[in-house]
Motif scaffolding. Structure first.
Motif, PDB file in Angstrom:
ATOM      1  N   GLU A 128     -23.676 -25.572  -3.049  1.00  0.00           N
ATOM      2  CA  GLU A 128     -23.934 -24.308  -2.362  1.00  0.00           C
ATOM      3  C   GLU A 128     -22.632 -23.599  -1.977  1.00  0.00           C
ATOM      4  O   GLU A 128     -22.662 -22.442  -1.570  1.00  0.00           O
ATOM      5  CB  GLU A 128     -24.763 -24.564  -1.100  1.00  0.00           C
ATOM      6  N   SER A 161     -32.373 -29.210  -3.430  1.00  0.00           N
ATOM      7  CA  SER A 161     -32.393 -28.548  -2.132  1.00  0.00           C
ATOM      8  C   SER A 161     -31.532 -27.302  -2.247  1.00  0.00           C
ATOM      9  O   SER A 161     -30.766 -27.135  -3.197  1.00  0.00           O
ATOM     10  CB  SER A 161     -31.850 -29.476  -1.038  1.00  0.00           C
ATOM     11  N   GLY A 162     -31.649 -26.433  -1.262  1.00  0.00           N
ATOM     12  CA  GLY A 162     -30.850 -25.220  -1.293  1.00  0.00           C
ATOM     13  C   GLY A 162     -31.245 -24.293  -2.422  1.00  0.00           C
ATOM     14  O   GLY A 162     -32.415 -24.207  -2.804  1.00  0.00           O
ATOM     15  N   ASN A 163     -30.261 -23.617  -2.993  1.00  0.00           N
ATOM     16  CA  ASN A 163     -30.526 -22.628  -4.030  1.00  0.00           C
ATOM     17  C   ASN A 163     -29.910 -22.976  -5.372  1.00  0.00           C
ATOM     18  O   ASN A 163     -30.243 -22.340  -6.372  1.00  0.00           O
ATOM     19  CB  ASN A 163     -29.991 -21.257  -3.590  1.00  0.00           C
ATOM     20  N   TYR A 190     -34.736 -31.962   3.574  1.00  0.00           N
ATOM     21  CA  TYR A 190     -35.031 -30.883   2.631  1.00  0.00           C
ATOM     22  C   TYR A 190     -36.288 -31.250   1.855  1.00  0.00           C
ATOM     23  O   TYR A 190     -36.741 -32.387   1.882  1.00  0.00           O
ATOM     24  CB  TYR A 190     -33.857 -30.627   1.683  1.00  0.00           C
ATOM     25  N   VAL A 233     -33.439 -24.992   1.927  1.00  0.00           N
ATOM     26  CA  VAL A 233     -32.051 -25.420   1.983  1.00  0.00           C
ATOM     27  C   VAL A 233     -31.951 -26.709   2.777  1.00  0.00           C
ATOM     28  O   VAL A 233     -32.812 -27.033   3.595  1.00  0.00           O
ATOM     29  CB  VAL A 233     -31.165 -24.333   2.626  1.00  0.00           C
TER      30      VAL A 233
END
Length: 572
Positions: free
Chosen positions: A36, A66-68, A249, A254
């Motif tokens: 990230e 997880s996250g983008n 997550y 995220v």
């Protein structure tokens, strides 16, 4: 004497205080990367070796644990529905690496990975022994032997069709002439065209401490436990660090962090409650972040924990221990209708165990391997299914029954089911069997036998009603049915108690298996789209029934010339 204390924190939802949301990657030898951070991502090296083969690793948004973002293999900038097919027959490998400085000792390396068709391996290689040509994309299925022999045990040839977690240890010897190492992630094709290659996320490299007198000895975090309750999770652990970091997550959100400080005792019991978690599959983690020592331990994980609130569902079909739920299993008699004496209790060793006879599947994108990965184990729109039976032969049967009170919110019961059965082409009464029966308070079948399903593969080994898919032939033929919805109208039983009983059985001759998946839900049995204001453009009714739309005054008159009279929706 140390006094045990309980420190309880409540964190609502998936959005924590801004001051806790961002953690910069700690200095090596404690390394964590979730892709990230653009500055950290720039430290990862790739070869876009179009002159060798046009495949490479990339940091992007097409996949993530997880996250983008994650690190994944592709030949295009971003994957989309029109350009997802990219792997080439014949085999190839692609690699990415990150340089790091490591002192002698034992390191724990862990990753999240998603490899539905291919394989992922992780190696740690002295930087001064690896040439650029050895790490470039190769057109063959093999890769440089110097990488191959450095693959980390536990992180070699990883292959899962859902996000999973893997950990392995690697030793940097005292005799090493190099302190600079390359952490190499390699994607290895198995030689067939695929829709998606592989992805990795949340990579961690941490030096392990074995000196009990050292400041960062692992006793600073132990006994990590996750208890799930309706709508939230309770995390507990013991340790003597002055503070801890907790993360969680669920593949769609995220990676969230919180800091939990100690209260000064030498030994503490910590507890943190995460409230109002949206329903889904979660991964939880905790590590010591000792400010006095200036050290951080490796994350300890609890992976694939299903969070859901039974009160949000009309039937808690996932809780085998709930009131009104009864599981049984036993051995068959001479036919699949002749159930022997049943032993009460669920037989559940987890969804991956062949011994499990009552178990839950909840992994996103998981597909049944005995259908050549064609059948999803969870239907679209559901978050989990129950599997009744297994792929172990032995003339076994298993059942589960639910006793429920029908109220105004349970106008229609919706059963979704999918089957996987071997077809030995025995007589019907000896074939594997999946059976559903719904009875009233007196034990009688619902009116009109509408609450009965009795499915067995066709005795002649053919297609039967046309809904069977066939794999193989002869004595070991497997036939499976895709997810089907059956609706049962129970509005006439409001205020009463009904029982839903599902039975699964192998073939009675002990040589062939059968098992089924199911999801239970309900609805009010009302037409959606009705309004007292503007005329709705579409009317929709429950799935699971055959319908006929008509004008009330003219039952034989189709509502509209171009309208399918059997569809569950009607366009106005």
């Amino acid at each position: 004497m140390n006094v045990m204390k309980n420190i309880r924190y409540y964190l609502s939802g998936l959005f924590l205080m801004a001051s806790l949301m961002s953690f910069s990657a700690p200095a090596l030898p404690t390394y964590f990367c979730n892709f990230e951070d653009g500055v950290e991502n720039a430290q990862w090296m790739f070869f876009n070796a179009t002159n060798v083969f046009p495949m490479t690793w990339k940091v992007g948004t097409s996949a993530h644990a997880s996250g983008n973002q994650s690190l994944y293999s592709t030949k295009i900038n971003e994957l989309d529905s029109d350009t997802r097919s990219w792997a080439k027959n014949g085999g190839f490998t692609v690699s990415a690496y990150r340089k790091m400085t490591l002192t002698p000792g034992t390191y724990q390396v862990s990753i999240d990975y998603y490899a539905p068709q291919e394989m992922v391996s992780v190696a740690l290689v002295p930087a001064d022994t690896l040439t650029s040509m050895q790490i470039k994309t190769n057109s063959g299925a093999g890769y440089a032997s110097i990488i191959d022999v450095a693959n980390i045990p536990g992180l070699t040839n990883l292959k899962k069709d859902y996000w999973a977690h893997a950990t392995g240890d690697v030793v940097i010897p005292n005799t090493s002439t190099s302190t600079n190492y390359l952490l190499v992630v390699t994607y290895r094709s198995q030689g067939t065209a695929r829709e998606f290659g592989a992805a990795v996320d949340n990579i961690e490299v941490v030096k392990k401490q074995f000196d009990e007198t050292a400041c960062d000895y692992p006793v600073k975090r132990q006994d990590f436990r996750v208890d799930l309750e309706a709508g939230f999770a309770v995390l507990t652990w013991t340790g003597n660090a002055d503070q801890y970091e907790v993360g969680y997550y669920n593949n769609e959100n995220v990676l969230e962090y919180a800091v939990v400080p100690a209260s000064g005792e030498d030994l503490e019991r910590f507890e943190i409650s995460l409230e109002n978690l949206p329903e889904g599959l979660y991964h939880f983690m905790v590590r010591a972040a000792d400010t006095q020592c200036g050290s951080k331990s490796a994350w300890t994980y609890k992976y694939n924990k299903l969070v859901y609130d039974p009160s949000d569902h009309c039937i808690d079909y996932l809780n085998f221990d709930a009131i009104g739920v009864r599981c049984e299993s036993g051995n068959l008699g001479s036919t699949t209708d002749a159930l022997g004496v049943g032993i009460p209790g669920a037989v559940d060793f987890g969804y991956e165990a062949i011994e499990s006879r009552h178990t839950i599947h909840y992994l996103p994108n998981e597909r049944d391997p005995r259908t050549n990965n064609q059948l999803p184990t969870v239907p679209e729109g559901a978050f989990a299914s129950v599997r009744l039976g297994n792929w172990e032969i032995g003339a076994e049967w298993e059942s589960i029954s639910y006793t429920i009170h029908v109220d105004d919110n349970v106008g229609v019961l919706l059963l979704r089911y999918a089957l996987v059965q071997e077809n030995p082409a025995h007589g019907r009464n000896e074939q594997p069997r999946f059976d559903l029966r719904i009875t009233n308070e007196a034990g009688q079948l619902l009116a009109g036998d509408c609450g009965v399903v009795d499915l067995r593969p066709p005795s002649d080994g053919g297609a039967g009603d046309g809904n069977w898919h066939t794999i193989g032939s002869g004595y070991s033929m497997i036939q499976w049915r895709d997810w089907t919805t059956l609706g049962i109208n129970v509005r006439d039983y409001i205020g009463q108690t009904i029982k839903i009983k599902i039975v699964n059985a192998d073939c009675s001759q002990s040589g062939h298996f059968g098992y089924g998946y199911f999801v239970l839900d309900c609805s009010k049995g009302e037409i959606e789209g009705q309004t007292c204001g503007d005329k709705p453009r579409e009317l929709v009714v429950d799935d699971g029934f055959l319908y006929r739309w008509y004008v009330p005054s003219e039952p034989n008159h189709v509502f509209a010339p171009d309208q399918d009279p059997t569809s569950r929706s009607l366009d106005n």
